[in-house]
Structures are given as C-alpha cells and as structure tokens.
Design a protein around this motif. Structure first.
Motif, PDB file in Angstrom:
ATOM      1  N   MET A   1       0.822  -1.206   0.000  1.00  0.00           N
ATOM      2  CA  MET A   1       0.000   0.000   0.000  1.00  0.00           C
ATOM      3  C   MET A   1       0.853   1.251   0.000  1.00  0.00           C
ATOM      4  O   MET A   1       0.434   2.299   0.444  1.00  0.00           O
ATOM      5  N   THR A   2       2.049   1.109  -0.477  1.00  0.00           N
ATOM      6  CA  THR A   2       2.917   2.283  -0.460  1.00  0.00           C
ATOM      7  C   THR A   2       2.692   3.148  -1.686  1.00  0.00           C
ATOM      8  O   THR A   2       2.449   4.352  -1.556  1.00  0.00           O
ATOM      9  N   THR A   3       2.706   2.532  -2.878  1.00  0.00           N
ATOM     10  CA  THR A   3       2.494   3.347  -4.067  1.00  0.00           C
ATOM     11  C   THR A   3       1.022   3.309  -4.467  1.00  0.00           C
ATOM     12  O   THR A   3       0.327   2.328  -4.254  1.00  0.00           O
ATOM     13  N   ALA A   4       0.587   4.425  -5.055  1.00  0.00           N
ATOM     14  CA  ALA A   4      -0.806   4.517  -5.487  1.00  0.00           C
ATOM     15  C   ALA A   4      -1.026   3.629  -6.697  1.00  0.00           C
ATOM     16  O   ALA A   4      -0.120   3.461  -7.509  1.00  0.00           O
ATOM     17  N   PRO A   5      -2.232   3.046  -6.837  1.00  0.00           N
ATOM     18  CA  PRO A   5      -2.511   2.264  -8.032  1.00  0.00           C
ATOM     19  C   PRO A   5      -2.583   3.171  -9.248  1.00  0.00           C
ATOM     20  O   PRO A   5      -2.796   4.374  -9.119  1.00  0.00           O
ATOM     21  N   ARG A   6      -2.405   2.583 -10.441  1.00  0.00           N
ATOM     22  CA  ARG A   6      -2.498   3.338 -11.679  1.00  0.00           C
ATOM     23  C   ARG A   6      -3.843   4.066 -11.774  1.00  0.00           C
ATOM     24  O   ARG A   6      -3.915   5.267 -12.044  1.00  0.00           O
ATOM     25  N   LEU A   7      -4.918   3.317 -11.495  1.00  0.00           N
ATOM     26  CA  LEU A   7      -6.254   3.899 -11.610  1.00  0.00           C
ATOM     27  C   LEU A   7      -7.062   3.550 -10.377  1.00  0.00           C
ATOM     28  O   LEU A   7      -7.035   2.417  -9.894  1.00  0.00           O
ATOM     29  N   GLU A   8      -7.756   4.540  -9.871  1.00  0.00           N
ATOM     30  CA  GLU A   8      -8.605   4.282  -8.724  1.00  0.00           C
ATOM     31  C   GLU A   8      -9.913   5.037  -8.901  1.00  0.00           C
ATOM     32  O   GLU A   8      -9.921   6.258  -9.029  1.00  0.00           O
ATOM     33  N   MET A   9     -11.025   4.311  -8.921  1.00  0.00           N
ATOM     34  CA  MET A   9     -12.339   4.946  -8.977  1.00  0.00           C
ATOM     35  C   MET A   9     -13.002   4.654  -7.638  1.00  0.00           C
ATOM     36  O   MET A   9     -13.024   3.516  -7.185  1.00  0.00           O
ATOM     37  N   THR A  10     -13.510   5.716  -7.000  1.00  0.00           N
ATOM     38  CA  THR A  10     -14.103   5.522  -5.677  1.00  0.00           C
ATOM     39  C   THR A  10     -15.548   5.976  -5.639  1.00  0.00           C
ATOM     40  O   THR A  10     -15.849   7.100  -6.029  1.00  0.00           O
ATOM     41  N   GLU A  11     -16.396   5.083  -5.174  1.00  0.00           N
ATOM     42  CA  GLU A  11     -17.794   5.397  -4.891  1.00  0.00           C
ATOM     43  C   GLU A  11     -18.468   6.149  -6.033  1.00  0.00           C
ATOM     44  O   GLU A  11     -19.114   7.169  -5.827  1.00  0.00           O
ATOM     45  N   VAL A  12     -18.309   5.644  -7.240  1.00  0.00           N
ATOM     46  CA  VAL A  12     -18.897   6.326  -8.392  1.00  0.00           C
ATOM     47  C   VAL A  12     -20.398   6.024  -8.465  1.00  0.00           C
ATOM     48  O   VAL A  12     -20.813   4.861  -8.434  1.00  0.00           O
ATOM     49  N   VAL A  13     -21.193   7.102  -8.545  1.00  0.00           N
ATOM     50  CA  VAL A  13     -22.645   6.964  -8.645  1.00  0.00           C
ATOM     51  C   VAL A  13     -23.093   7.596  -9.948  1.00  0.00           C
ATOM     52  O   VAL A  13     -22.649   8.685 -10.312  1.00  0.00           O
ATOM     53  N   LYS A  14     -23.954   6.883 -10.683  1.00  0.00           N
ATOM     54  CA  LYS A  14     -24.514   7.455 -11.903  1.00  0.00           C
ATOM     55  C   LYS A  14     -25.970   7.015 -12.008  1.00  0.00           C
ATOM     56  O   LYS A  14     -26.274   5.831 -11.911  1.00  0.00           O
ATOM     57  N   THR A  15     -26.851   7.997 -12.173  1.00  0.00           N
ATOM     58  CA  THR A  15     -28.265   7.646 -12.330  1.00  0.00           C
ATOM     59  C   THR A  15     -28.768   8.154 -13.674  1.00  0.00           C
ATOM     60  O   THR A  15     -28.321   9.188 -14.169  1.00  0.00           O
ATOM     61  N   PHE A  16     -29.667   7.385 -14.265  1.00  0.00           N
ATOM     62  CA  PHE A  16     -30.389   7.818 -15.458  1.00  0.00           C
ATOM     63  C   PHE A  16     -31.845   7.934 -15.056  1.00  0.00           C
ATOM     64  O   PHE A  16     -32.519   6.931 -14.911  1.00  0.00           O
ATOM     65  N   GLY A  17     -32.316   9.164 -14.869  1.00  0.00           N
ATOM     66  CA  GLY A  17     -33.681   9.322 -14.398  1.00  0.00           C
ATOM     67  C   GLY A  17     -33.842   8.553 -13.096  1.00  0.00           C
ATOM     68  O   GLY A  17     -33.046   8.719 -12.167  1.00  0.00           O
ATOM     69  N   PRO A  18     -34.830   7.675 -13.039  1.00  0.00           N
ATOM     70  CA  PRO A  18     -35.056   6.937 -11.798  1.00  0.00           C
ATOM     71  C   PRO A  18     -34.130   5.730 -11.634  1.00  0.00           C
ATOM     72  O   PRO A  18     -34.092   5.116 -10.589  1.00  0.00           O
ATOM     73  N   VAL A  19     -33.372   5.423 -12.683  1.00  0.00           N
ATOM     74  CA  VAL A  19     -32.562   4.200 -12.644  1.00  0.00           C
ATOM     75  C   VAL A  19     -31.170   4.507 -12.100  1.00  0.00           C
ATOM     76  O   VAL A  19     -30.486   5.412 -12.569  1.00  0.00           O
ATOM     77  N   ARG A  20     -30.770   3.731 -11.096  1.00  0.00           N
ATOM     78  CA  ARG A  20     -29.442   3.885 -10.537  1.00  0.00           C
ATOM     79  C   ARG A  20     -28.523   2.910 -11.263  1.00  0.00           C
ATOM     80  O   ARG A  20     -28.483   1.728 -10.949  1.00  0.00           O
ATOM     81  N   ALA A  21     -27.820   3.423 -12.285  1.00  0.00           N
ATOM     82  CA  ALA A  21     -27.019   2.540 -13.128  1.00  0.00           C
ATOM     83  C   ALA A  21     -25.723   2.135 -12.444  1.00  0.00           C
ATOM     84  O   ALA A  21     -25.211   1.049 -12.647  1.00  0.00           O
ATOM     85  N   LEU A  22     -25.172   3.044 -11.623  1.00  0.00           N
ATOM     86  CA  LEU A  22     -23.957   2.735 -10.864  1.00  0.00           C
ATOM     87  C   LEU A  22     -24.206   3.140  -9.417  1.00  0.00           C
ATOM     88  O   LEU A  22     -24.543   4.277  -9.133  1.00  0.00           O
ATOM     89  N   ASP A  23     -24.048   2.177  -8.544  1.00  0.00           N
ATOM     90  CA  ASP A  23     -24.379   2.408  -7.152  1.00  0.00           C
ATOM     91  C   ASP A  23     -23.094   2.377  -6.324  1.00  0.00           C
ATOM     92  O   ASP A  23     -22.710   1.333  -5.805  1.00  0.00           O
ATOM     93  N   ALA A  24     -22.452   3.520  -6.227  1.00  0.00           N
ATOM     94  CA  ALA A  24     -21.230   3.642  -5.432  1.00  0.00           C
ATOM     95  C   ALA A  24     -20.209   2.549  -5.768  1.00  0.00           C
ATOM     96  O   ALA A  24     -19.836   1.745  -4.919  1.00  0.00           O
ATOM     97  N   VAL A  25     -19.791   2.509  -7.005  1.00  0.00           N
ATOM     98  CA  VAL A  25     -18.860   1.478  -7.450  1.00  0.00           C
ATOM     99  C   VAL A  25     -17.415   1.963  -7.274  1.00  0.00           C
ATOM    100  O   VAL A  25     -17.080   3.087  -7.637  1.00  0.00           O
ATOM    101  N   SER A  26     -16.598   1.100  -6.719  1.00  0.00           N
ATOM    102  CA  SER A  26     -15.172   1.401  -6.597  1.00  0.00           C
ATOM    103  C   SER A  26     -14.370   0.378  -7.384  1.00  0.00           C
ATOM    104  O   SER A  26     -14.768  -0.782  -7.487  1.00  0.00           O
ATOM    105  N   LEU A  27     -13.251   0.855  -7.933  1.00  0.00           N
ATOM    106  CA  LEU A  27     -12.441  -0.040  -8.760  1.00  0.00           C
ATOM    107  C   LEU A  27     -10.988   0.403  -8.665  1.00  0.00           C
ATOM    108  O   LEU A  27     -10.690   1.592  -8.693  1.00  0.00           O
ATOM    109  N   GLN A  28     -10.103  -0.577  -8.514  1.00  0.00           N
ATOM    110  CA  GLN A  28      -8.673  -0.270  -8.484  1.00  0.00           C
ATOM    111  C   GLN A  28      -7.968  -1.120  -9.525  1.00  0.00           C
ATOM    112  O   GLN A  28      -8.169  -2.330  -9.564  1.00  0.00           O
ATOM    113  N   VAL A  29      -7.175  -0.476 -10.347  1.00  0.00           N
ATOM    114  CA  VAL A  29      -6.416  -1.218 -11.343  1.00  0.00           C
ATOM    115  C   VAL A  29      -4.954  -0.805 -11.218  1.00  0.00           C
ATOM    116  O   VAL A  29      -4.639   0.384 -11.248  1.00  0.00           O
ATOM    117  N   GLY A  30      -4.087  -1.786 -11.055  1.00  0.00           N
ATOM    118  CA  GLY A  30      -2.667  -1.493 -10.907  1.00  0.00           C
ATOM    119  C   GLY A  30      -1.967  -1.438 -12.251  1.00  0.00           C
ATOM    120  O   GLY A  30      -2.531  -1.815 -13.278  1.00  0.00           O
TER     121      GLY A  30
END
Lengths: 370, 530
Positions: B1-30
């Motif tokens: 856990m010393t170096t940061a990962p290449r890509l880090e997405m944290t708690e991403v939320v995306k809604t389309f109207g009433p539809v919650r397409a992404l519900d706090a999604v996190s992703l780490q890619v080294g």
C-alpha cells in the motif's frame, strides 16, 4: 467485405443505450389522458398569450382581436355555417397529409390535388350539366376524388417505381397544377364575365343540397363527418390501417413481417390525394359553384398544421381541424373589428404547433427528472 | 500500500432518471495488470467505463490516476490523461487507410502531408510490431475484416499515448485464433507497464488473460478477485448471484452464456438421432443489398426437430442467408420447400402463414415497432389472419388479452400490453419477438444472433423456447457469431465462409479451433465433415 456494426438509432427510445428500460411511473388511465391533453391546452394558451402580446405591440387591442377570433364562429348561424364550410377542406387536406404520414411519407401536394379534384368535379358538372342531381352529384364527387388520387398517383408511381422523393414530386406537381387549372379556367371553360380566371358555373344538379334556413349548410359537411368516422375506424380496426401505422413506425420490421411496404406507401399517397380531391369537388359543389383560381387558399399549410398536431390520431384530427376552422373564420372578423391583419391568425396557429412540438421535449425532461 | 494504483475509482454513482445505473462502485487497477470487468448485461460495466472515458458524467465519486485526483468531462480529457477505449462499435472512416484513420483528430508534427504522415506511419509500424498487432498501415479500411479493424482501434488508442486501455467486449466477433492473438498482445502491453481493463461477460476469457477481476451485478460491485484464488464455477456463482438459495452448478445454457462450456467434448445430452426430413433448400442463390451474388448454389436440409447451427464471422453472408431462409429476401434461383410445399417466389406473408418464423439479428431495426405497444407488436405478422378478426375488423380486445397472456408466459417485464416496445430492455424486446414468432406455430424457425447482448436469464429462456419448439417438430436454423452458442445448442454445426459451407460437424464431435480455421477460409486438412 466486412461491415462495421452499426447500432441504428432506435426510434422513440431515449436515454443512454446501456441504461435499463425506464421504469414507468404513476401509470393509470387518468394521468395518461392528462399527459396527452395538457400539452395541447398549454400550447393553445401560450400561443394566444404570445399572439396577444404581438398584437398589443403592433398597437392594436389584443382583447378585442382575440375575442373576435374566438367568438365570431359561435355568435351567429352565419358564423357557424361558414366555419363548417371552412372545416371541410381543412379536415380533408389534413387527411391528405396525415394518411401518407402514417406510412412515413410526406404529401406536400394537397393544394395541387385539391385543384385537380375541383377541376375534375367541375368538368363533370359543366359537361353533364343537364343530368339530375341524383346522378350528377355523385359522379362529380367521384370524379373529384379520382382526379386528386390520380394527381397524387403520379408521385406514388415515381416513389414506388423509381424511388423519387415524394416531398419533391408532390411540391413540384403543385406548380404544374397551377398552370393546368389556369389553362382550364381561361381556355377550356372560361367565364368571361367573372372578372377573375374561373370556369363557367356547374349545372344545378351538381350543387350540394343545402340544409336548414338561409344561410344553408351544404350537405358536404355531413358527408365529411361520415368519412371522418370511417377513416378513424379504418385506421384503427382494419388490417390495412394497422399495416399503414406499422410501416410508419418501422418499415423494416413491417416488411419482415409480411407487409408490402412500398405498395402501401404508394397507396397512402393515393388515398391522401383522393381526400384532397374530394375537398376540391365539395368546394365546387357546395360553395363556389365553379372552379376558380386561388380556391386552394392556404389549405395546404393548414392541412399540414392540423395533420402534425393530430400526431397520428385520426380520431383527434377532425376536432383539431374544427379548432383551426374557428380561428380561420374568426380572422376575418378580427380584421374588421380590430383592424389586425388576418395573417396574425396564421402566426397564432404556427405558434400552437411550435409550442406543441416543444412540449415533447419538456415532457421528456420532466419524465426524466421524475 | 505504499504506491498509489495506476487507476482508482471511488464510490462512483450514476443515475439515469429513476434508474441507478452505478451504485457507489469502486475499482482499483494497478500497473502491469489486465483487469477483467465481469458481469451480465445491464450490470453497469460499460457505464462505469463510459464514466472513466468521459462519455458520461458521474453524479458523485472520484477518479484518481497515479494517485492524483482528476476530472474527466470528455473523451479528450481522458485521452490526455492516458486513458484509451475501444468500443464495441468502431468509428472509422471506411475509405481512409489505416494510417489516416489512426492520425485522424491528432496534430501531426511536420505537417499533415509528407514528413508528418511518414513519421506517424513509422510510429504505427513500431506500435504494431511491439505489441503483435499486425496491420498493413496502407490498407484501406473497408477492405479489412472486423478482427483487423479492432487492431486498428487499439493502435489508435496506443498512438494517442494510452497507458490505461479499456476494451468493451472485444471478442464478440473474433475467431478463437484472433482471440488468442489479442490476448497475447494484451499480455505484451501489461508487460511493458500498461494497464488493461477488459469488459466481458465470458468467464473463460477472464480466466485466460486477466490478473484480477471485478464482478458487477445490478450496477454494483460484487467482489474483486485475484486470478489465482478463483475458478470458473466460483466466478459463475458470484456472477449469477446466490439469491435463489444455495448455488448449483451452472446448466449447459448458463455455461454457454458464461463462456465456460467445455470445448471439444460432448456437450449436454444430445444423442445421435436421425430426423424426419423437414426443410429442404436446393441450389439457393442470393444477392446482397449491392446486387452482388453472395450465396450461390446453396443446399441445406433441416430435419423436423433438428437444430442446425451456422458459425461464422460477421459479414460472411449471415444476414443474406437468414433473410433468404425467412422469405424476406428474394432468391435469384433455387428453391426452398417445407414438407414439399414450395415457398420460394411467394410473398413474405405466405411464408409466415406456412409457419416460417424469423428472429432477426438487429432487434431494434428489424424486430419491433418501437412507438407501438406490445399488443400491436405481437399482432404484426398475423394481423391478416382470420383468427385475430371479428366481423372483418381487428379484435383489439382479444389482441390485448393475448398480449397479456404472452407477457405472463414469456415473462416480459412490462407494466401492461400498452407499454411501448421501444421502452423495453433488449432482453424483453427479444422476448416479445420470440412470443410473436412462436404465435405462428413455426415449422421453420430462423434465429440470427438470438442471445447477443442478453443477460443469463434471458439467454436461458431463449434456449428453453428453442428446445420447446424442436420438441414439437419445428426445424430450427441458428446463425450466430457466438461459437460456444452454436456448438452447445445445435445438432449440427456448419461453418459459413463467404456465403458457402466451409465444413460441417456433428455438435458432439467438434473442435472449435478447426471451426475457427474453416470459418476464416483456412485449412481443409483434417476436418470431420459429415
């Protein structure tokens, strides 16, 4: 060789492609009707508001003008009769536009088809002027329908056989028709005493019987009323009506499911032309008593406006046409009473249509936010 | 856990109207990692990546690249930050060469002609050499097959300096050989320090190439796993979810959907059977939309209750074959008969009456009336038959009744028969099309890519329905670009290459690599032609 996959635009489905189907909200018949009617009401109100402001800005009295527009059809028997007489060509030209539109084709040739129908009707009415009404009148109306259908049929053949765009052909045929009726009115059956290019009058047997005390309502109104019911039922309940709507919705899917699409598109144009032709024949038989230049008035544009406002509903179309007929008749009174030019009414009609189209966007936004 | 990962997405939320397409999604890619993004249709994989690539704007959540928080509002931002994406559909100019397509939209140093272009050409040659992405830089785009066009898209991203490469379902149209080559290239890229995100719904692929995998379901991240600590069954269980109590081993259909079907061995329990003759195609010749003869002298027999599968790369006459068999496309010569009833030269409506049902590949374009209700959509095709009419007019009350029954029987997720078909999801649209096809009591059912883009539930449903009609004696032709699907459900597999038979196998004696060779026009050496 290889084809890149193309995601076709999915007609009618909004939203991002990967989003699941939008959940239907607050359904129920009442809200459904409200969502349909509300945009119309709002558009009319807004159009009058903006129109009123324009009239006021031009230095006239908006209240007087709009009152004249809205009430003159209803405050005398004359007003009602004249309004209904205007309603006939408006509703028929609206069919001339809306029926081909149901199959996805744009007929912009209603005025040419109307003039040809008037010419066809007048030709019979003049040539066989001694025949009794029971024979002459139907023959004349049928001739009008056929002439209009034939005129649109040129565009239909060009479309089906040679894939000529129907917008182009129908518009251009309008110009041809102007020359044609000019020739008929000045060389074939000219009425020298009319002071305006017009044919000699048709025989008495070619006049539609009038109903009620003077000023009488010509019986073509009843004929068109019956026709309106027939068309609404036909589009909804006959297999051909269903096929027309299906082709308008998605021609590819219709073709794959056994619909002969190109033939149907051609048929739509021909039927539309027949409706416009009937408008011309009825105008000759019921109102003018002859064919004269300029009788197409602005029915083409009014037909398109009504046809677009109806949004594919053959049931709503006659009612909307009546509303427009009221405005059109009121326009003359408005000019008399408030000295506002009649064109102002066309502005208001256009505004109604614009607001109606805008309401689609607003409604989609509201639904998206709900 | 010393170096940061290449890509880090944290708690991403995306809604389309009433539809919650992404519900706090996190992703780490080294760095130096191929990361599989796994899930069924509608799980949110592509949506998440579209957020990363700047095509969608997230409602909330953060993105960090190399530890630095970034704001990406457009693909241009993403490219500048070293994020490249290869979509399922390519945006390419068909009449341009590979080099021109790659440099399009970039600034060439040294001018747009001469020196600038030749420098670019050299760089492209270098990229394609380094990563094994073999392409002729001067080839004109429209002459290249899908597999090569995809390489061009990858080169495009690398040319723009991508260090994070996103691939959205890259293997859909590829042969097994091409898939292997692609995966080798991906491994080379990560070996050079890049990161790759592979969106897929096929478990076998993720196991073959990924270092880590994140499983998504219903817009949420379920779990992230190391390749070493998982296997196919485990992943399948996570993907399908365990909402139905205890987990059971996937059925054949699920295995196909997930891409875990064992290959080259007996699949399912299809016994060696002979079929009564049903559909017979003799000397069929068909032209494509440009009047080019694409299929000539084609013969085919499909028995009653038999499923014949056509495997092939898109563009080898699949559309023409499907449409000709369904009576939509006229034959130039030859004949098609069902039970001695000659159908060729008749109008499409008569084919429908004779029991020919067609499930087209492009559901939106060919399958539905988008602004009409389910009732109208189900009526289409049988609207002229006497059974839908009363006194000559269409009986809408009965039609609504039938639509309601179909909604229940086919488990179409819709509020009412009046729901517009265009508002339905892909899976539900396919259910509507199947309901309509089966209402014809088919004697010949033609399906083209019947499960493309469908989730597991819908895929399974489609297979069940196919089984049901074959049990009733219907002849079935399945044309699919999904080789696993063809192998698993067909009784006989035919490879299609440039509009002709390129080999034929019983489905329990197939070698996918052999099929792959044949459907790309290679090798006629060993083959098990029956």
């Amino acid at each position: 060789m290889s084809t890149v996959e193309q995601t076709p635009p999915t007609p009618g489905s909004g939203g991002p492609p990967s989003a699941p189907a939008p959940r239907e909200h607050g359904s129920g018949a009442v809200t459904g009707v409200a969502w349909t009617v509300l945009p119309y009401v709002a558009s009319v109100v807004l159009a009058f508001l903006v129109g009123g402001l324009l009239i006021q800005a031009m230095g006239y009295s908006a209240v007087d003008a709009l009152e004249a527009v809205l009430t003159s059809s209803f405050d005398s028997r004359f007003g009602m009769v004249e309004t209904l007489h205007k309603w006939v060509p408006i509703v028929l030209c609206a069919y001339a536009f809306a029926i081909p539109l149901a199959t996805g084709k744009f007929n912009i040739g209603a005025e040419g088809q109307l003039l040809l129908g008037a010419t066809g009707g007048a030709a019979i009415g003049i040539t066989f002027s001694d025949l009794p009404a029971i024979l002459l009148l139907p023959a004349m109306l049928v001739a009008g329908v056929l002439a209009g259908a034939l005129w649109a049929g040129i565009a239909a053949v060009l479309l089906v056989r040679f894939r000529v765009n129907e917008v182009l052909s129908t518009v251009l045929l309008n110009f041809v028709s102007f020359r044609l009726i000019d020739w008929v009115a000045t060389s074939v059956w000219p009425d020298a005493g009319a002071g305006h290019p017009a044919t000699t009058p048709v025989g008495d047997g070619a006049r539609l019987p009038l109903i009620g005390e003077a000023p009488g309502l010509h019986s073509g109104v009843l004929l068109v009323l019956a026709l309106a019911v027939f068309i609404a039922v036909g589009m909804r309940f006959t297999p051909t009506g269903f096929e027309m709507r299906a082709v308008g919705d998605n021609p590819r899917a219709s073709l794959i499911n056994g619909v002969k699409t190109s033939r149907l598109a051609g048929a739509g144009l021909v039927i539309g032309g027949g409706a416009a032709g009937l408008a011309g024949a009825i105008d000759v038989a019921g109102v003018q008593g002859r064919m004269l230049e300029g009788m197409q008035s602005n029915f083409l544009i009014l037909g398109i406006i009504v046809g677009l406002m109806a949004r594919g509903s053959m049931l709503a179309l006659p009612f909307i046409a009546f509303g427009i007929a009221v405005l059109e008749f009121g326009a003359g009174t408005m000019q008399l009473v408030a000295s506002v030019p009649v064109e102002m009414v066309l502005v208001i009609e256009a505004l109604i249509l614009l607001f109606l189209l805008l309401s689609d966007i607003v409604r989609n936004r509201l639904r998206g936010a709900a | 856990m010393t170096t940061a990962p290449r890509l880090e997405m944290t708690e991403v939320v995306k809604t389309f109207g009433p539809v919650r397409a992404l519900d706090a999604v996190s992703l780490q890619v080294g760095a130096r990692e191929v990361h599989g993004l796994l899930g069924g249709n509608g799980a949110g994989k592509t949506t998440l990546m579209n957020v990363l690539f700047g095509l969608y704007r997230a409602d909330s959540g953060a993105v960090r690249i190399d530890g630095r928080e970034v704001t990406i509002t457009s693909p241009r931002d993403a490219i500048e930050l070293g994020v490249g994406m290869v979509h399922q559909t390519f945006l390419q100019v068909d009449t341009y060469t590979v080099v021109e397509n790659v440099v399009l939209g970039t600034t060439l140093e040294g001018g747009s002609h001469g020196a600038g272009l030749s420098a670019a050409r050299a760089r492209i040659a270098d990229i394609s050499e380094r990563f094994g992405l073999h392409v002729d830089p001067d080839a004109v785009m429209e002459e290249l097959p899908v597999g090569i066009r995809q390489r061009v898209e990858i080169i495009k991203a690398l040319y723009r300096g991508a260090s994070v490469l996103i691939l959205d379902e890259p293997t859909t149209n590829l042969t097994p050989q091409e898939v292997d080559a692609l995966f080798t290239s991906l491994r080379t890229m990560v070996a050079e320090g890049m990161s790759v995100i592979l969106i897929t719904h096929k478990i076998r692929e993720t196991l073959a190439v990924c270092d880590k995998m994140t499983v998504m379901r219903d817009g949420a991240r379920v779990q992230t796993l190391d390749r070493a600590e998982t296997d196919a069954d485990h992943l399948a269980a996570i993907m399908v979810g365990e909402s139905h109590g205890t987990y059971q081993a996937p059925t054949v259909t699920e295995a196909v959907a997930l891409g875990t079907a064992p290959q080259g061995t007996v699949v399912g329990d299809v016994p060696e059977t002979t079929f009564e003759p049903g559909v017979s195609v003799r000397g069929m010749t068909v032209r494509n939309d440009h009047d080019v003869e694409l299929i000539s002298g084609f013969d085919l027999e499909v028995g009653k209750g038999e499923i014949v599968g056509f495997a092939g790369v898109a563009g080898n006459g699949q559309v023409e074959l499907a449409e000709a068999l369904a009576g939509v496309r006229p034959l130039q010569s030859g004949s098609i008969t069902i039970d001695d009833l000659v159908l060729s030269d008749r109008a499409t409506a008569q084919w429908l009456d004779a029991g020919v049902a067609y499930v087209p590949e492009d559901r939106h374009r060919d399958g539905i009336l988008p602004t009409s209700g389910i009732t109208e959509n189900l009526l289409l095709g049988s609207h002229r038959s006497a059974r839908v009419r009363k006194n000559g007019l269409i009986d809408w009350r009965a039609a609504r009744q039938r639509a309601q029954e179909a909604i229940e029987k086919f488990a179409i997720r819709a509020d009412s028969p009046a729901t517009r078909a265009g508002d339905l999801s892909g899976g539900n649209i396919q259910r509507v099309i199947l309901a309509r096809a089966f209402a014809h009591r088919p004697r010949l059912l033609v399906l083209h890519n019947p499960t493309r883009g469908l989730d597991i539930g819908s895929t399974r449903f489609v297979y069940e329905q196919i089984r049901e009609v074959t049990a009733a004696g219907c002849s079935v032709v399945v044309i699919s670009e999904d080789l696993d699907e063809v192998i698993a459900i067909a009784d006989r597999v035919i490879a299609l290459y440039q509009g002709s038979h390129a080999g034929e196998w019983r489905s329990d004696r197939v070698d996918p690599y052999e099929i792959g060779r044949r459907m790309t026009g290679l090798g006629t050496s060993v083959g098990g032609a029956a």
